[in-house]
Write an enzyme that holds these catalytic residues in place. Sequence first.
Site, PDB file in Angstrom:
ATOM      1  N   THR A   1     -53.334  25.675  16.804  1.00 27.30           N
ATOM      2  CA  THR A   1     -54.071  26.826  17.335  1.00 27.30           C
ATOM      3  C   THR A   1     -55.407  26.387  17.922  1.00 27.30           C
ATOM      4  OG1 THR A   1     -53.036  28.356  15.778  1.00 27.30           O
ATOM      5  CG2 THR A   1     -55.128  29.045  16.732  1.00 27.30           C
TER       6      THR A   1
ATOM      7  N   GLU B   1     -77.127  50.939  -9.009  1.00 27.73           N
ATOM      8  CA  GLU B   1     -77.797  51.739 -10.035  1.00 27.73           C
ATOM      9  C   GLU B   1     -79.308  51.790  -9.813  1.00 27.73           C
ATOM     10  OE1 GLU B   1     -74.378  49.567 -12.211  1.00 27.73           O
ATOM     11  OE2 GLU B   1     -75.637  49.290 -10.443  1.00 27.73           O
TER      12      GLU B   1
ATOM     13  N   ALA C   1     -50.762  38.294  16.158  1.00 32.93           N
ATOM     14  CA  ALA C   1     -50.328  39.254  17.175  1.00 32.93           C
ATOM     15  C   ALA C   1     -48.962  38.836  17.680  1.00 32.93           C
ATOM     16  CB  ALA C   1     -51.331  39.296  18.318  1.00 32.93           C
TER      17      ALA C   1
END
Length: 350
Positions: free
Chosen positions: A204, A53, A157
């Site tokens: 991982t 704004e 993936a």
Amino acid sequence: MNEHHINMQRCLSLARKGLGHVAPNPMVGCVIVHKGNIIGEGYHRKYGEAHAEVNAVNAVKDKSLLAEATVYVNLEPCSHFGKTPPCADLLIKHQVKEVIIANADPNPMVAGKGIEKLKNAGINVITGVLEDEAKLLNNRFFCFFNQKRPYIILKWAKTLDGFMDIERSEPDHNLKYWITNDELKTMVHKWRTEEDAILVGTNTALNDNPQLNIRYWQGKQPLRLVLDEELSLPTNLHLFDQQYPTVVFTSTQTTDKPNLSYIKIDFSHQLLQQLLDYLYKLNISSLIVEGGKELLLTFINEGLWDEARILTGKKKFINGLLAPEIEGEIIYEAAINGDHIRIIQNNNKR
């Protein structure tokens, strides 16, 4: 499409420019219209800086026109002093004629107070214009306040034959096996710049030694997170390079280092809830989970996810670790240089 919808669509287009720059604030756009003509517009560009704004009002050359103008904004103008003054007060100061709003603000510090201020000042207020579209744009913001946790994006993936990894053996456990093409790799790094934090599990971190950075894109580096219950991960992994702020969740007390924090949690009881509570306290409004199958399935089985982004490459592994199965509403699909992206939305999230 009527005039209100057209101008609110413009607000949403402007607001999207703030993606990756304004969190934990929402993305907000503002359009000011006088007798059918746009005389000012703006958006929230960066956290801590002027709101939409303010930028829109500043863009109006002839401020006298504001008294006869309609202001469009996709989120209720704030009514409290934070890093910037209240936007509702600014609109009241200029005695704008009308304010059209898509969504009320879920933040308890606002939550209708901005709308009430405007109405009490004699300004006509209309709410709910393109409400669903605007809420979708700020799904992270609404999730943070309504569910008291970050917006959770699962990403993995897989190959054409459904595997997310090969069979790991001791000699090759540190090798990386890329499944998708370079274009998707670049897109993943762009996605990272749009979120606040990124999480992987122990396996991982060990198998892939990920950097979890944004080296293929430019923007904001997400907070790196890793689960390491017994502090068993080698200290020479990229995640411990102290190059970027990183948090290690562990069951063992240890000393922090520069850009490397250790948070002790109980791995035997509500692990994810402890993690999410910690991120909520840090004002982390979004999280990408790039962990392995075990970590992804934990989120899936507990219903703690909002989006799943599944990348399918052209490769086949024949055998290995099968990718997770997940159900939800497909909200986006695309093919990029022979590989495929599918984004699924969780309609039964908790």
